[in-house]
Design a protein around this motif. Sequence first.
Motif, PDB file in Angstrom:
ATOM      1  N   UNK A  78       0.839  -1.200   0.000  1.00  0.00           N
ATOM      2  CA  UNK A  78       0.000   0.000   0.000  1.00  0.00           C
ATOM      3  C   UNK A  78       0.874   1.250   0.000  1.00  0.00           C
ATOM      4  N   UNK A  79       2.021   1.181   0.690  1.00  0.00           N
ATOM      5  CA  UNK A  79       2.897   2.350   0.773  1.00  0.00           C
ATOM      6  C   UNK A  79       3.673   2.527  -0.528  1.00  0.00           C
ATOM      7  N   UNK A  80       4.336   1.461  -0.974  1.00  0.00           N
ATOM      8  CA  UNK A  80       5.187   1.563  -2.157  1.00  0.00           C
ATOM      9  C   UNK A  80       4.387   1.823  -3.431  1.00  0.00           C
ATOM     10  N   UNK A  81       3.196   1.232  -3.529  1.00  0.00           N
ATOM     11  CA  UNK A  81       2.413   1.408  -4.752  1.00  0.00           C
ATOM     12  C   UNK A  81       1.750   2.778  -4.798  1.00  0.00           C
ATOM     13  N   UNK A  82       1.511   3.367  -3.624  1.00  0.00           N
ATOM     14  CA  UNK A  82       0.798   4.643  -3.597  1.00  0.00           C
ATOM     15  C   UNK A  82       1.739   5.823  -3.779  1.00  0.00           C
ATOM     16  N   UNK A  83       2.985   5.675  -3.328  1.00  0.00           N
ATOM     17  CA  UNK A  83       3.907   6.815  -3.332  1.00  0.00           C
ATOM     18  C   UNK A  83       4.113   7.428  -4.721  1.00  0.00           C
ATOM     19  N   UNK A  84       4.458   6.623  -5.754  1.00  0.00           N
ATOM     20  CA  UNK A  84       4.701   7.256  -7.060  1.00  0.00           C
ATOM     21  C   UNK A  84       3.463   7.911  -7.650  1.00  0.00           C
ATOM     22  N   UNK A  85       2.279   7.485  -7.219  1.00  0.00           N
ATOM     23  CA  UNK A  85       1.050   8.097  -7.745  1.00  0.00           C
ATOM     24  C   UNK A  85       0.547   9.218  -6.843  1.00  0.00           C
ATOM     25  N   UNK A  86       1.362   9.604  -5.858  1.00  0.00           N
ATOM     26  CA  UNK A  86       0.962  10.636  -4.884  1.00  0.00           C
ATOM     27  C   UNK A  86      -0.415  10.335  -4.272  1.00  0.00           C
ATOM     28  N   UNK A  87      -0.676   9.045  -4.066  1.00  0.00           N
ATOM     29  CA  UNK A  87      -1.948   8.640  -3.469  1.00  0.00           C
ATOM     30  C   UNK A  87      -1.756   8.596  -1.952  1.00  0.00           C
ATOM     31  N   UNK A 102      -3.715   9.278   0.483  1.00  0.00           N
ATOM     32  CA  UNK A 102      -4.786   8.663   1.268  1.00  0.00           C
ATOM     33  C   UNK A 102      -4.480   7.189   1.477  1.00  0.00           C
ATOM     34  N   UNK A 103      -4.076   6.515   0.385  1.00  0.00           N
ATOM     35  CA  UNK A 103      -3.764   5.087   0.489  1.00  0.00           C
ATOM     36  C   UNK A 103      -2.547   4.853   1.389  1.00  0.00           C
ATOM     37  N   UNK A 104      -1.539   5.718   1.262  1.00  0.00           N
ATOM     38  CA  UNK A 104      -0.341   5.555   2.094  1.00  0.00           C
ATOM     39  C   UNK A 104      -0.692   5.672   3.573  1.00  0.00           C
ATOM     40  N   UNK A 105      -1.494   6.684   3.895  1.00  0.00           N
ATOM     41  CA  UNK A 105      -1.865   6.900   5.294  1.00  0.00           C
ATOM     42  C   UNK A 105      -2.718   5.738   5.779  1.00  0.00           C
ATOM     43  N   UNK A 106      -3.654   5.281   4.925  1.00  0.00           N
ATOM     44  CA  UNK A 106      -4.504   4.155   5.300  1.00  0.00           C
ATOM     45  C   UNK A 106      -3.637   2.919   5.564  1.00  0.00           C
ATOM     46  N   UNK A 107      -2.669   2.670   4.669  1.00  0.00           N
ATOM     47  CA  UNK A 107      -1.767   1.532   4.845  1.00  0.00           C
ATOM     48  C   UNK A 107      -0.998   1.642   6.149  1.00  0.00           C
ATOM     49  N   UNK A 108      -0.517   2.847   6.442  1.00  0.00           N
ATOM     50  CA  UNK A 108       0.230   3.052   7.686  1.00  0.00           C
ATOM     51  C   UNK A 108      -0.657   2.787   8.893  1.00  0.00           C
ATOM     52  N   UNK A 109      -1.912   3.248   8.813  1.00  0.00           N
ATOM     53  CA  UNK A 109      -2.829   3.042   9.943  1.00  0.00           C
ATOM     54  C   UNK A 109      -3.046   1.554  10.197  1.00  0.00           C
ATOM     55  N   UNK A 110      -3.181   0.791   9.091  1.00  0.00           N
ATOM     56  CA  UNK A 110      -3.382  -0.658   9.258  1.00  0.00           C
ATOM     57  C   UNK A 110      -2.161  -1.267   9.958  1.00  0.00           C
ATOM     58  N   UNK A 111      -0.958  -0.856   9.535  1.00  0.00           N
ATOM     59  CA  UNK A 111       0.266  -1.381  10.147  1.00  0.00           C
ATOM     60  C   UNK A 111       0.295  -1.042  11.631  1.00  0.00           C
ATOM     61  N   UNK A 112      -0.066   0.192  11.956  1.00  0.00           N
ATOM     62  CA  UNK A 112      -0.031   0.637  13.354  1.00  0.00           C
ATOM     63  C   UNK A 112      -1.013  -0.177  14.191  1.00  0.00           C
ATOM     64  N   UNK A 113      -2.243  -0.325  13.677  1.00  0.00           N
ATOM     65  CA  UNK A 113      -3.258  -1.071  14.427  1.00  0.00           C
ATOM     66  C   UNK A 113      -2.805  -2.517  14.629  1.00  0.00           C
ATOM     67  N   UNK A 114      -2.259  -3.098  13.539  1.00  0.00           N
ATOM     68  CA  UNK A 114      -1.794  -4.484  13.610  1.00  0.00           C
ATOM     69  C   UNK A 114      -0.687  -4.622  14.658  1.00  0.00           C
ATOM     70  N   UNK A 115       0.243  -3.679  14.641  1.00  0.00           N
ATOM     71  CA  UNK A 115       1.358  -3.725  15.589  1.00  0.00           C
ATOM     72  C   UNK A 115       0.855  -3.586  17.017  1.00  0.00           C
ATOM     73  N   UNK A 116      -0.089  -2.682  17.239  1.00  0.00           N
ATOM     74  CA  UNK A 116      -0.620  -2.499  18.590  1.00  0.00           C
ATOM     75  C   UNK A 116      -1.367  -3.733  19.067  1.00  0.00           C
ATOM     76  N   UNK A 117      -2.166  -4.339  18.158  1.00  0.00           N
ATOM     77  CA  UNK A 117      -2.892  -5.548  18.527  1.00  0.00           C
ATOM     78  C   UNK A 117      -1.928  -6.659  18.908  1.00  0.00           C
ATOM     79  N   UNK A 118      -0.889  -6.837  18.090  1.00  0.00           N
ATOM     80  CA  UNK A 118       0.084  -7.891  18.364  1.00  0.00           C
ATOM     81  C   UNK A 118       0.785  -7.620  19.682  1.00  0.00           C
ATOM     82  N   UNK A 119       1.114  -6.356  19.926  1.00  0.00           N
ATOM     83  CA  UNK A 119       1.791  -5.992  21.159  1.00  0.00           C
ATOM     84  C   UNK A 119       0.886  -6.268  22.360  1.00  0.00           C
ATOM     85  N   UNK A 120      -0.400  -5.937  22.210  1.00  0.00           N
ATOM     86  CA  UNK A 120      -1.351  -6.198  23.287  1.00  0.00           C
ATOM     87  C   UNK A 120      -1.458  -7.682  23.581  1.00  0.00           C
TER      88      UNK A 120
END
Lengths: 247, 306
Positions: A176-185, A187-205
Amino acid sequence: MNSYSQAFAWLAAPGHWAGPSGIPQRILEHLGYTGLTLLIAIAIALPVGLYIGHTGRGRDVIVPLTGAMRALPTLGIVILLALWIGGIGIQAPLIALVVLALPPVIAGAYAGLESVDRSVIDAARSIGFTGWQVLWQVEVPLALPLIVGGIRSACLQVIATWTVAAYLPVGGLGRFLYDALPNQDYAQMLAGSLIVIVLALLADGLFALVQRLATPRGVAAGRTPDVGTATRSPTRKDQTWLAPEEA
Amino acid sequence: MARTRRGLIGALGALALGALALTGCSSGNPLADDTSTASSDTVVVGSANFPESEILAYIYADALSDNGIKTDVKPNIGERDRYIAALKNGEIDLVPEYTGNLLQFFDSKATAQSSDEVYSALQKATPTGFEVLDQSPGQDADSYNVTKQFSQKYKVTSLADLKKVSVPLKVGANSEFATRPYGIPGLKKVYGVTATLVPIADSGGPNTLSALLKNQVQLADIYSTTPSIKQNHLVTLADPEHMILAQNVVPLISSAKASDKVASVLNTVSKAVTTDELIEMNTKSSVDKESAQQIAKEWLAEKKLF
């Protein structure tokens, strides 16, 4: 604020939740990669860490070595390994991520064993425990919270860092990050980052829970402040050198 | 102890004052220089922040000064918006450019694709006060490359030939290739070729090249002036339908400095700048680590254009 609303709109679009490049598929890939990385890292790091912690040998070599390993830039290793072992498959990022995961697991293991009160080990030996018995029946159970803590720290780093592997044609949430960057997308980059953050927090919990369950009842009781008896063993070593989030 | 500390503070103060005075001087002088160059006959050549642009800037400057025109070079200014701004406010007068990207910069809705179409559209789109001189035959554009073995085995030298290839085709390229009109959708629409993208985020760099050489991908998107194309005997596929936007090298100049003499010198240079020449220059730069100035000098000496 606007970019966040766009990111949430991106997350809400049903089209992004289906197909081979949909969010569920990418999360599964990401979790698969993370799980595989952790399994390999644990298989290598745990014996090493337990050996150092139990015998006290090899500390002078392994501790600085794992410290240095933490400083290696993961993306650099991915690019270099992809050229060396030749390939655009999963091998190069897998090795790079295992390298990233080894230090915290090793550190958690030997720190855990070192934190066990010497008098407990001496007591175990004096009633006739063999080395193996001391390790498995005394040291490891008492050290388990710290051992799990090392794996927890590794897991957090591995989930976050697998994203860089999308430099190569592998799946996972980095796409989501690499594919969105060259297209200046963005929204997708931020959404992808949010998913990673949520996943990391869940795993940590999840690991926090495991860590609590792994704490032997005696140790937990010893730690409650109102008991305040001699069963409370002081921490023998400073553990601040564990990953920052552990300190 | 107290004395030494006071001494230290004094020294620091003096140092700070000195630094202030120095920065005052340094910010004053270049400004003075700028106004003087802008008003004189000197042609100031700027360049973008990559070696090929820098080499071309030095070639333009050396060729002009060999013909008795005063020049100055300001290399490595930055990306397009930065050096076009420098051109507009008179910090530089001339910069090597690429037709397709420059056209898109001036007119984002432009639809021209082939070299000649792009060039004539660009002449119209260039703002007043500036002009493009003759374009070079040399291009630095995206290009599809295959290995020599692949080219011989399937008799492929053009994108149109890919339709006959029976094996599934994978293209190693940056991930934007999935959506760009010269990427996967273009292959399908223009040439009727179905291919899948293998996203490798190094812009046709070593990882893409290694995937191509190991046949993990059959096609690789590599900029047409990259040395690795020649070094590995890759075959760059022709694009008869002009699916890929033309990117011929072209000098962009302020009209005020584009005298007949300047124009004729630069047009002579441009005629000699072919894609092969650009590859050779880039090889000297990235493989032999020669400086842009050195490469420009050698090239002009070898070509004997004047």
